[in-house]
Design a protein around this motif. Structure first.
Motif, PDB file in Angstrom:
ATOM      1  N   LYS A   1       0.817  -1.218   0.000  1.00 43.90           N
ATOM      2  CA  LYS A   1       0.000   0.000   0.000  1.00 43.90           C
ATOM      3  C   LYS A   1       0.852   1.269   0.000  1.00 43.90           C
ATOM      4  N   ASP A   2       2.051   1.153   0.605  1.00 45.32           N
ATOM      5  CA  ASP A   2       2.908   2.342   0.671  1.00 45.32           C
ATOM      6  C   ASP A   2       3.299   2.833  -0.725  1.00 45.32           C
ATOM      7  N   LYS A   3       3.303   1.914  -1.721  1.00 48.26           N
ATOM      8  CA  LYS A   3       3.636   2.297  -3.097  1.00 48.26           C
ATOM      9  C   LYS A   3       2.539   3.147  -3.727  1.00 48.26           C
ATOM     10  N   TYR A   4       1.335   3.022  -3.186  1.00 49.72           N
ATOM     11  CA  TYR A   4       0.188   3.671  -3.834  1.00 49.72           C
ATOM     12  C   TYR A   4      -0.275   4.918  -3.084  1.00 49.72           C
ATOM     13  N   GLN A   5       0.609   5.411  -2.200  1.00 53.42           N
ATOM     14  CA  GLN A   5       0.328   6.669  -1.528  1.00 53.42           C
ATOM     15  C   GLN A   5       0.444   7.806  -2.546  1.00 53.42           C
ATOM     16  N   GLN A   6      -0.589   8.604  -2.644  1.00 48.73           N
ATOM     17  CA  GLN A   6      -0.545   9.770  -3.532  1.00 48.73           C
ATOM     18  C   GLN A   6      -0.468  11.011  -2.663  1.00 48.73           C
ATOM     19  N   LYS A  23      -1.189  32.623  -6.901  1.00 47.54           N
ATOM     20  CA  LYS A  23      -2.575  32.403  -6.461  1.00 47.54           C
ATOM     21  C   LYS A  23      -2.806  30.904  -6.383  1.00 47.54           C
ATOM     22  N   LEU A  24      -3.238  30.395  -5.203  1.00 50.13           N
ATOM     23  CA  LEU A  24      -3.540  28.971  -5.030  1.00 50.13           C
ATOM     24  C   LEU A  24      -4.948  28.705  -5.537  1.00 50.13           C
ATOM     25  N   THR A  25      -5.070  27.807  -6.532  1.00 50.84           N
ATOM     26  CA  THR A  25      -6.369  27.597  -7.179  1.00 50.84           C
ATOM     27  C   THR A  25      -6.963  26.213  -6.947  1.00 50.84           C
ATOM     28  N   GLY A  26      -6.224  25.322  -6.281  1.00 49.57           N
ATOM     29  CA  GLY A  26      -6.785  23.993  -6.044  1.00 49.57           C
ATOM     30  C   GLY A  26      -5.925  23.175  -5.112  1.00 49.57           C
ATOM     31  N   ILE A  27      -6.566  22.243  -4.360  1.00 51.43           N
ATOM     32  CA  ILE A  27      -5.848  21.351  -3.443  1.00 51.43           C
ATOM     33  C   ILE A  27      -6.386  19.941  -3.618  1.00 51.43           C
ATOM     34  N   LYS A  28      -5.479  18.980  -3.846  1.00 53.95           N
ATOM     35  CA  LYS A  28      -5.827  17.557  -3.833  1.00 53.95           C
ATOM     36  C   LYS A  28      -5.170  16.950  -2.606  1.00 53.95           C
ATOM     37  N   ALA A  29      -5.997  16.518  -1.661  1.00 57.57           N
ATOM     38  CA  ALA A  29      -5.470  15.975  -0.407  1.00 57.57           C
ATOM     39  C   ALA A  29      -4.720  14.670  -0.666  1.00 57.57           C
ATOM     40  N   ALA A  30      -3.774  14.359   0.219  1.00 63.61           N
ATOM     41  CA  ALA A  30      -3.046  13.090   0.128  1.00 63.61           C
ATOM     42  C   ALA A  30      -4.036  11.937   0.292  1.00 63.61           C
ATOM     43  N   ARG A  31      -3.798  10.855  -0.430  1.00 65.85           N
ATOM     44  CA  ARG A  31      -4.701   9.700  -0.329  1.00 65.85           C
ATOM     45  C   ARG A  31      -3.978   8.450  -0.783  1.00 65.85           C
ATOM     46  N   VAL A  32      -4.575   7.300  -0.464  1.00 63.87           N
ATOM     47  CA  VAL A  32      -4.100   6.017  -0.976  1.00 63.87           C
ATOM     48  C   VAL A  32      -4.951   5.677  -2.195  1.00 63.87           C
ATOM     49  N   ARG A  33      -4.288   5.470  -3.327  1.00 63.03           N
ATOM     50  CA  ARG A  33      -5.044   5.152  -4.539  1.00 63.03           C
ATOM     51  C   ARG A  33      -5.749   3.804  -4.355  1.00 63.03           C
ATOM     52  N   PRO A  34      -7.045   3.696  -4.618  1.00 65.98           N
ATOM     53  CA  PRO A  34      -7.796   2.461  -4.355  1.00 65.98           C
ATOM     54  C   PRO A  34      -7.399   1.338  -5.308  1.00 65.98           C
ATOM     55  N   LEU A  35      -7.736   0.115  -4.893  1.00 66.52           N
ATOM     56  CA  LEU A  35      -7.414  -1.064  -5.687  1.00 66.52           C
ATOM     57  C   LEU A  35      -8.027  -0.974  -7.078  1.00 66.52           C
ATOM     58  N   GLU A  92      -8.288   1.488  -9.001  1.00 67.89           N
ATOM     59  CA  GLU A  92      -7.422   2.279  -9.878  1.00 67.89           C
ATOM     60  C   GLU A  92      -6.151   1.513 -10.250  1.00 67.89           C
ATOM     61  N   MET A  93      -5.670   0.680  -9.332  1.00 68.30           N
ATOM     62  CA  MET A  93      -4.367   0.043  -9.504  1.00 68.30           C
ATOM     63  C   MET A  93      -4.464  -1.380 -10.041  1.00 68.30           C
ATOM     64  N   HIS A  94      -5.677  -1.885 -10.252  1.00 63.66           N
ATOM     65  CA  HIS A  94      -5.876  -3.297 -10.598  1.00 63.66           C
ATOM     66  C   HIS A  94      -5.070  -3.695 -11.838  1.00 63.66           C
ATOM     67  N   ALA A  95      -5.221  -2.958 -12.928  1.00 69.44           N
ATOM     68  CA  ALA A  95      -4.544  -3.323 -14.182  1.00 69.44           C
ATOM     69  C   ALA A  95      -3.033  -3.238 -14.035  1.00 69.44           C
ATOM     70  N   GLU A  96      -2.553  -2.225 -13.332  1.00 77.06           N
ATOM     71  CA  GLU A  96      -1.100  -2.064 -13.151  1.00 77.06           C
ATOM     72  C   GLU A  96      -0.530  -3.215 -12.329  1.00 77.06           C
ATOM     73  N   ILE A  97      -1.220  -3.586 -11.243  1.00 77.92           N
ATOM     74  CA  ILE A  97      -0.740  -4.689 -10.385  1.00 77.92           C
ATOM     75  C   ILE A  97      -0.772  -6.002 -11.153  1.00 77.92           C
ATOM     76  N   GLU A  98      -1.855  -6.222 -11.903  1.00 74.81           N
ATOM     77  CA  GLU A  98      -1.956  -7.458 -12.692  1.00 74.81           C
ATOM     78  C   GLU A  98      -0.781  -7.562 -13.671  1.00 74.81           C
ATOM     79  N   GLY A  99      -0.478  -6.460 -14.362  1.00 72.01           N
ATOM     80  CA  GLY A  99       0.649  -6.466 -15.297  1.00 72.01           C
ATOM     81  C   GLY A  99       1.965  -6.701 -14.603  1.00 72.01           C
ATOM     82  N   GLU A 100       2.161  -6.090 -13.433  1.00 68.44           N
ATOM     83  CA  GLU A 100       3.399  -6.264 -12.681  1.00 68.44           C
ATOM     84  C   GLU A 100       3.580  -7.709 -12.237  1.00 68.44           C
ATOM     85  N   LEU A 101       2.522  -8.341 -11.735  1.00 71.45           N
ATOM     86  CA  LEU A 101       2.604  -9.740 -11.303  1.00 71.45           C
ATOM     87  C   LEU A 101       2.891 -10.666 -12.479  1.00 71.45           C
TER      88      LEU A 101
END
Length: 560
Positions: free
Chosen positions: A186-191, A289-301, A303-312
Motif C-alpha cells: 500500500k505504501d507504493k500507492y500513496q498519492q 494564487k492557489l487555485t486547487g488542493i488535492k489531499a493526500a490519499r491512498v489510490r484504491p485497488l 485504480e491500480m488493478h490493471a497495473e498490479i496485474e501487469g506487474e505480477l
C-alpha cells in the motif's frame, strides 16, 4: 550492435594499428628514460575537472568514478602515469608545429577569392533521338554481365518466437493474488498532496534595475488582491513566464519537490484562493494564487488493478523465462524435423515469412523483422537448413526474445532471362551512349572556345568563392578553381549529373580585407593539421626503426 561489422578486416586493422602505435610510444619512453614524478602525477590528476567539486579535488568523487569504471586507484594512476610519459614524448613533435601569419593569410585569401562565371549547359535530351541500341549490343551486354541480373538465393520459412511478452500474455493472475499484493504494498500507492497554482513572474533581466522590478511586482500584487477574478488577465498581460502566461498563469497540479523551494514553500502555506506576498526566486519575483488542493490519499485497488496485474505477470514471466528459453532451445534442436512440438509445449503460433534473400542489404534486413538477424539468416542458408530441412538453433534476436526457424521453400540463385531485363539493359546502354555524345559535344565546344570562337548564349554572371562552393556541384567548383586565370576570359568544362556544362570565367576578385579572427582560426586549424602530419611521420619512423610487421593472413582470417 552487429559484431560482424566490428570484425571486418579494415576495422581490425584500425584497432591493431592503434595498439601498435601505443606500444611503440611506450617502448620509446622506456628507451628515452622519461619519468613522471609522484608530485607531478598527483598535481595533474587533481586538476581534472570531472574529479573536482566546488573547484577543488574531491577524493570521494575520484574513488566513486574509478569504482564506476571497475578500476583501482593503483591501476588508474599507473595508466595515467604512462599517458603522461607518452605526452612528454610526442609533445615536442606535435606541439612545435606552427603556421606563420603570412601562410594563413595566403590560405585565407585563396579561400575568399571570388571568381565571376557564366555557364552554358549541354543537355542529354538533345541527343536522345540520335541513339538506337541494337539487339546484338543488348545480347552482348547481357552475356558479359550476367551476374548483375541474378536473383539471389531465397527461402521462405516457418518460425516461432518465444519472448517475455508472449509468456506474459499467456499467464493469468488470480484476484486474491492481486488483492494480496495491493495490501502488502500500500505504501507504493500513496498519492501525496498536490496543489494547483497560477503565478505572475517578473524576471530580472541582465542590466535591469532589480529594485524597479520589485516595485512593479508590489504594484501588481495590490492590483491582483483588489480584483482576484482578474488574476488570469494580469498574468497574460504581465508575466514573463510566456508558457504559463498563455494559460492565465496556470501551472497545473504539482507535488512537493517539483518547484524551486521558496516557490513551493509559499504555495503549501496558502489556503485555496489566497494570493501570496511577492516571492523572490532565482527566476525573479512571483505573485502566486492557489487555485486547487488535492489531499493526500491512498489510490484504491480499482485504480491500480490493471497495473498490479501487469506487474505480477511480468514478475512471473521473468522468473520462468530463463528455464523456458533453455527448454525451447533444447526442443527445437532435439526434435529438429518440426517446430510443432515446441509450438504445442509453449502455446505458440507458427508464423510464416515471405521470401528472404541471402546476404540482404540494410533495408531488406530491417524489413525482415525478427528474422533480419545475421546469425538467423546465415543458419537458414546452411546445408543443414536447406538440404536436411532441420530447424535452426534458437537465436536471441532481441532482449528476452528467441527465434527458431525452418525452411519450407527454397529458390537457388538464378539469372533472369534476357526478355525480362531487356528493357533495363536498353535504357542503360542508351543512357551511356547519350552521356558519351553529350561529353563529346561539350569538349568540342570547349576546344572552339579555346581558339577564341565564342558564339554561345551564356547565362547571367554569378560569383563564387571556395568558401561558398557548397552552393555548386563539387565538379563545378573544382573546374572553376582549377582554371588558369592569367588571361581572361578563360573557359573550362565539367560533367554535371547527365549534362556537360561549360563555364566562362570573366573576372577574379581577391578579398578586400581579411577578418583577423577568421585568419587566427584558420592558422590554428592549419597548425593542428600540420601537427597530425608530424606525429604520423614520427610514428612511421618508429615503425621503421622497430621493424613492425603485420601478419595480413591472420588479420583477414574469419576464424577467431
Amino acid at each position: 550492435f552487429k559484431p560482424e561489422i566490428v570484425n571486418a578486416p579494415e576495422v581490425r586493422l584500425g584497432v591493431l594499428n592503434n595498439m601498435i602505435d601505443q606500444r611503440l610510444l611506450f617502448l620509446e619512453t622506456q628507451k628515452s628514460r622519461l619519468m613522471t614524478s609522484d608530485d607531478a602525477l598527483r598535481d595533474t590528476i587533481s586538476k581534472i575537472p570531472s574529479l573536482q567539486e566546488d573547484g577543488h579535488f574531491s577524493l570521494e568523487k575520484y574513488q566513486r568514478v574509478l569504482r564506476a569504471q571497475g578500476m583501482s586507484e593503483q591501476q588508474f594512476e599507473a595508466k595515467f602515469r604512462q599517458d603522461l610519459l607518452m605526452r612528454q614524448l610526442i609533445g615536442p613533435v606535435s606541439d612545435t608545429a606552427s603556421v606563420s601569419q603570412a601562410q594563413s593569410e595566403a590560405m585565407l585569401r585563396t579561400q575568399l577569392e571570388e571568381r565571376q562565371f557564366s555557364e552554358f549547359r549541354i543537355t542529354p535530351e538533345q541527343f536522345a533521338a540520335k541513339v538506337k541500341v541494337e539487339a546484338a549490343t543488348v545480347q552482348k551486354y547481357y552475356d558479359d554481365n550476367k551476374a548483375r541480373f541474378e536473383t539471389p538465393e531465397q527461402v521462405k520459412v516457418d518460425y516461432l518466437v518465444l519472448s517475455l511478452d508472449t509468456m506474459q500474455q499467456q499467464l493469468t493472475v488470480s484476484e486474491n493474488e492481486i488483492k494480496s499484493w495491493y495490501e502488502t504494498h500500500k505504501d507504493k500507492y500513496q498519492q501525496p498532496e498536490e496543489r494547483r497554482a497560477s503565478h505572475i513572474l517578473l524576471a530580472v533581466k541582465a542590466g535591469a534595475d532589480k529594485a524597479a522590478v520589485r516595485t512593479r511586482a508590489d504594484e501588481l500584487l495590490k492590483e491582483a488582491r483588489s480584483a482576484p477574478a482578474r488574476f488570469a488577465d494580469l498574468a497574460k498581460k504581465n508575466s514573463d513566464d510566456t508558457v504559463s502566461a498563455k494559460q492565465g498563469g496556470d501551472l497545473g497540479y504539482f507535488g512537493r519537490g517539483m518547484m524551486v523551494k521558496v516557490f513551493e514553500d509559499a504555495v503549501f502555506q496558502q489556503k485555496e484562493g489566497d494570493i501570496s506576498d511577492v516571492v523572490e526566486s532565482e527566476f525573479g519575483f512571483h505573485i502566486i494564487k492557489l487555485t486547487g488542493i488535492k489531499a493526500a490519499r491512498v489510490r484504491p485497488l480499482s485504480e491500480m488493478h490493471a497495473e498490479i496485474e501487469g506487474e505480477l505477470k511480468r514478475q512471473a514471466a521473468s522468473r520462468n523465462f530463463a528455464e523456458a528459453a533453455e527448454s525451447f532451445s533444447n526442443i527445437v534442436y532435439e526434435q529438429s524435423d518440426s517446430l510443432q512440438p515446441a509450438a504445442e509445449k509453449f502455446k505458440l503460433k507458427i508464423q510464416h515469412s515471405g521470401w528472404l534473400a541471402k546476404n540482404p542489404g540494410a533495408k531488406e534486413m530491417a524489413a525482415s523483422g525478427l528474422l533480419g538477424n545475421a546469425k538467423v539468416l546465415a543458419s537458414l542458408f546452411s546445408d543443414d537448413a536447406v538440404k536436411n530441412k532441420r530447424n535452426t538453433e534458437a537465436y536471441e534476436v532481441a532482449p528476452n526474445t528467441l527465434v527458431s526457424a525452418r525452411v519450407v521453400e527454397h529458390q537457388p540463385a538464378a539469372s533472369k532471362p534476357l526478355e525480362e531485363v531487356k528493357g533495363e539493359i536498353e535504357k542503360l546502354l542508351k543512357a551511356q551512349e547519350i552521356a558519351t555524345l553529350t561529353k563529346t559535344e561539350g569538349e568540342a565546344r570547349l576546344a572552339e572556345l579555346a581558339k577564341g570562337e565564342d558564339k554561345l548564349s551564356w547565362s547571367a554572371a554569378k560569383s563564387v568563392s571556395r568558401v561558398q562552393g557548397r552552393e555548386l556541384p563539387l565538379a563545378a567548383v573544382q573546374a572553376i578553381f582549377k582554371a588558369n586565370v592569367e588571361k581572361l576570359p578563360t573557359y573550362v568544362g565539367a560533367s554535371i549529373d547527365d549534362a556537360y556544362v561549360l563555364y566562362k570565367i570573366a573576372k577574379v576578385t581577391p578579398p578586400e580585407k581579411l577578418d583577423e579572427e577568421q585568419r587566427k582560426a584558420l592558422q590554428q586549424e592549419l597548425a593542428s593539421i600540420l601537427a597530425q602530419e608530424d606525429l604520423s611521420a614520427y610514428l612511421n619512423a618508429l615503425r621503421a626503426r622497430y621493424r613492425v610487421e603485420i601478419n595480413k593472413t591472420a588479420l583477414e582470417s574469419k576464424e577467431r
